[in-house]
Design a protein around this motif. Structure first.
Motif, PDB file in Angstrom:
ATOM      1  N   LEU A   1       0.819  -1.102   0.081  1.00 35.93           N
ATOM      2  CA  LEU A   1       0.041   0.066  -0.012  1.00 35.93           C
ATOM      3  C   LEU A   1       0.862   1.372   0.151  1.00 35.93           C
ATOM      4  O   LEU A   1       1.733   1.162   0.674  1.00 35.93           O
ATOM      5  N   LEU A   2       0.601   2.031  -0.814  1.00 39.37           N
ATOM      6  CA  LEU A   2       1.337   3.270  -0.827  1.00 39.37           C
ATOM      7  C   LEU A   2       0.578   4.660  -0.296  1.00 39.37           C
ATOM      8  O   LEU A   2      -0.486   4.837  -0.507  1.00 39.37           O
TER       9      LEU A   2
ATOM     10  N   ALA B   1       3.283  -3.887   8.619  1.00 38.99           N
ATOM     11  CA  ALA B   1       4.498  -3.135   8.783  1.00 38.99           C
ATOM     12  C   ALA B   1       4.336  -1.807   8.045  1.00 38.99           C
ATOM     13  O   ALA B   1       3.554  -1.793   6.988  1.00 38.99           O
ATOM     14  N   ILE B   2       5.067  -0.836   8.396  1.00 46.74           N
ATOM     15  CA  ILE B   2       4.953   0.642   7.584  1.00 46.74           C
ATOM     16  C   ILE B   2       6.404   0.810   7.359  1.00 46.74           C
ATOM     17  O   ILE B   2       7.464   0.976   8.337  1.00 46.74           O
ATOM     18  N   PHE B   3       6.873   1.266   6.193  1.00 47.28           N
ATOM     19  CA  PHE B   3       8.176   1.742   5.976  1.00 47.28           C
ATOM     20  C   PHE B   3       8.140   3.251   5.607  1.00 47.28           C
ATOM     21  O   PHE B   3       7.390   3.880   4.935  1.00 47.28           O
ATOM     22  N   VAL B   4       9.080   3.762   6.229  1.00 48.95           N
ATOM     23  CA  VAL B   4       9.291   5.310   6.414  1.00 48.95           C
ATOM     24  C   VAL B   4      10.594   5.827   6.012  1.00 48.95           C
ATOM     25  O   VAL B   4      11.581   5.319   6.597  1.00 48.95           O
ATOM     26  N   ALA B   5      10.642   6.654   5.065  1.00 49.01           N
ATOM     27  CA  ALA B   5      12.179   7.507   4.864  1.00 49.01           C
ATOM     28  C   ALA B   5      12.667   8.005   6.073  1.00 49.01           C
ATOM     29  O   ALA B   5      11.847   8.634   6.671  1.00 49.01           O
TER      30      ALA B   5
ATOM     31  N   GLY C   1      12.822   0.287   0.411  1.00 53.14           N
ATOM     32  CA  GLY C   1      13.055  -0.676   1.532  1.00 53.14           C
ATOM     33  C   GLY C   1      12.042  -1.621   1.779  1.00 53.14           C
ATOM     34  O   GLY C   1      12.377  -2.773   2.308  1.00 53.14           O
ATOM     35  N   ALA C   2      10.630  -1.349   1.426  1.00 57.36           N
ATOM     36  CA  ALA C   2       9.782  -2.482   1.698  1.00 57.36           C
ATOM     37  C   ALA C   2      10.178  -3.510   0.791  1.00 57.36           C
ATOM     38  O   ALA C   2       9.943  -4.677   1.216  1.00 57.36           O
TER      39      ALA C   2
ATOM     40  N   THR D   1       0.949  -7.506   4.651  1.00 55.92           N
ATOM     41  CA  THR D   1       0.451  -6.246   4.286  1.00 55.92           C
ATOM     42  C   THR D   1       1.259  -5.211   4.756  1.00 55.92           C
ATOM     43  O   THR D   1       1.449  -5.134   5.968  1.00 55.92           O
ATOM     44  N   VAL D   2       1.822  -4.471   3.969  1.00 61.55           N
ATOM     45  CA  VAL D   2       2.590  -3.089   4.293  1.00 61.55           C
ATOM     46  C   VAL D   2       2.352  -1.908   3.762  1.00 61.55           C
ATOM     47  O   VAL D   2       1.969  -1.930   2.659  1.00 61.55           O
ATOM     48  N   VAL D   3       2.754  -0.790   4.313  1.00 59.13           N
ATOM     49  CA  VAL D   3       2.513   0.533   3.774  1.00 59.13           C
ATOM     50  C   VAL D   3       3.874   1.050   3.801  1.00 59.13           C
ATOM     51  O   VAL D   3       4.866   0.824   4.589  1.00 59.13           O
TER      52      VAL D   3
END
Length: 323
Positions: free
Chosen positions: A34-35, A171-175, A284-285, A298-300
């Motif tokens: 998910l973006l 998970a949530i991936f963040v810069a 990164g995801a 399921t990741v953002v």
């Protein structure tokens, strides 16, 4: 930070951005990707949230009389300029001499006054601090260190939990640049759903947070790779480091080729072009899921910015072929 996020004054100028499924990328990786489209903010970056929340909490009369000063590689600068225009005050922005012209012009178009100083963000920041001391009454607005800025960015976490099934989100991936975005999202998400992993992503050539977390103390880099200029910082903030040390589940490092490939992936999905810093979370995801052989997750990934210099597109296209 829960109360601060819930009472943040961001929606006078920011919008609730969509959370959309990257269909092709999801099929390729065997997971739901998910973006979180922060590149669709009015300034094409999440930075508007923290900048406005910080300024909106300052006495308006002081802002009107003296204005504000800040330092930025570009996106925070645009947030400050738009916030200043909305509040009716002046904004002086110190930017590195190598700041992308698309960001410099955007700040000026929003009414901000730009001073180009030094080769890095840190030099621009030092100049802004001098300007604060030598200019009577001018308020310095920090790009990532201030709690109000962090809380403003935390509203992205608030939106993500509302827009998805939070019990099934993995998970949530963040810069990560200075750490304000990751700290804000982690502070909100971990308070409500601690099972959701919040994972920072940095370029291999500007990995101050990864090194700092590994050593248990803030590390200052001597050099940073400016390819992803929005996250090319030599050190992270003290408060953001404290929060990330406590709350982040880890940091993934990605090279420029992987970031460029992620820009291509998002373009294939959306026909939108992210800037490198805006795409590192997607890279990164991808790297995380592949490295650990994970499927059915399921990741953002927060697509944090879309202010790309047109002249850089050819380099990104070349690197994407090797990513």
């Amino acid at each position: 930070y829960l109360r601060e996020v819930l009472t943040a004054k961001v929606y006078d100028v920011a919008v609730t951005t969509p959370l959309t499924k990257a269909v092709r990328l999801s099929e390729k990786l065997g997971s739901t990707i998910l973006l979180k489209r922060e590149d669709l903010q009015p300034i094409k970056s999440f930075q508007l949230r923290g900048a406005y929340n910080r300024m909106a909490r300052w006495p308006l009369q002081l802002l009107l009389e003296h204005g504000v000063v800040t330092a930025s590689a570009g996106n925070h600068a645009q947030g400050i300029a738009l916030a200043a225009r909305h509040l009716g005050c002046q904004a002086l922005v110190c930017m590195p001499e190598m700041a992308p012209y698309v960001k410099v012009r955007a700040v000026q178009a929003l009414g901000g006054m730009v001073e180009l100083v030094g080769e890095s963000f840190q030099e621009a920041q030092e100049h802004a601090q001098v300007r604060e001391l030598t200019t009577t009454g001018q308020t310095l607005i920090a790009p990532y260190e201030d709690p109000a800025t962090i809380a403003g960015h935390g509203t992205i976490g608030y939106e993500i939990l509302r827009q998805t099934n939070m019990d099934k989100l993995d998970a949530i991936f963040v810069a990560v640049g200075g750490g304000g975005l990751a700290a804000g999202i982690a502070a909100y998400v971990k308070a409500l759903r601690p099972h959701i992993a919040v994972i920072g992503v940095e370029p291999t050539g500007s990995n101050a947070m990864a090194q700092s977390l590994a050593r248990g103390e803030r590390v200052a880099l001597t050099h940073v790779d400016a390819f992803a200029d929005g996250v090319a910082l030599k050190h992270v903030g003290a408060e953001t480091f404290r929060l990330c040390l406590e709350l982040l589940d880890g940091v993934v490092l990605v090279d420029n080729a992987a970031t460029s490939a992620a820009i291509r992936d998002v373009f294939d999905e959306t026909r939108s072009i992210l800037e490198p810093a805006g795409a590192v979370a997607v890279a990164g995801a991808k790297a995380f899921l592949r490295h650990y052989g994970l499927c059915h997750q399921t990741v953002v990934a927060v697509t944090s910015g879309g202010n790309m210099n047109f002249d850089d597109i050819s380099l990104v296209a070349e690197l994407a072929g090797t990513g």
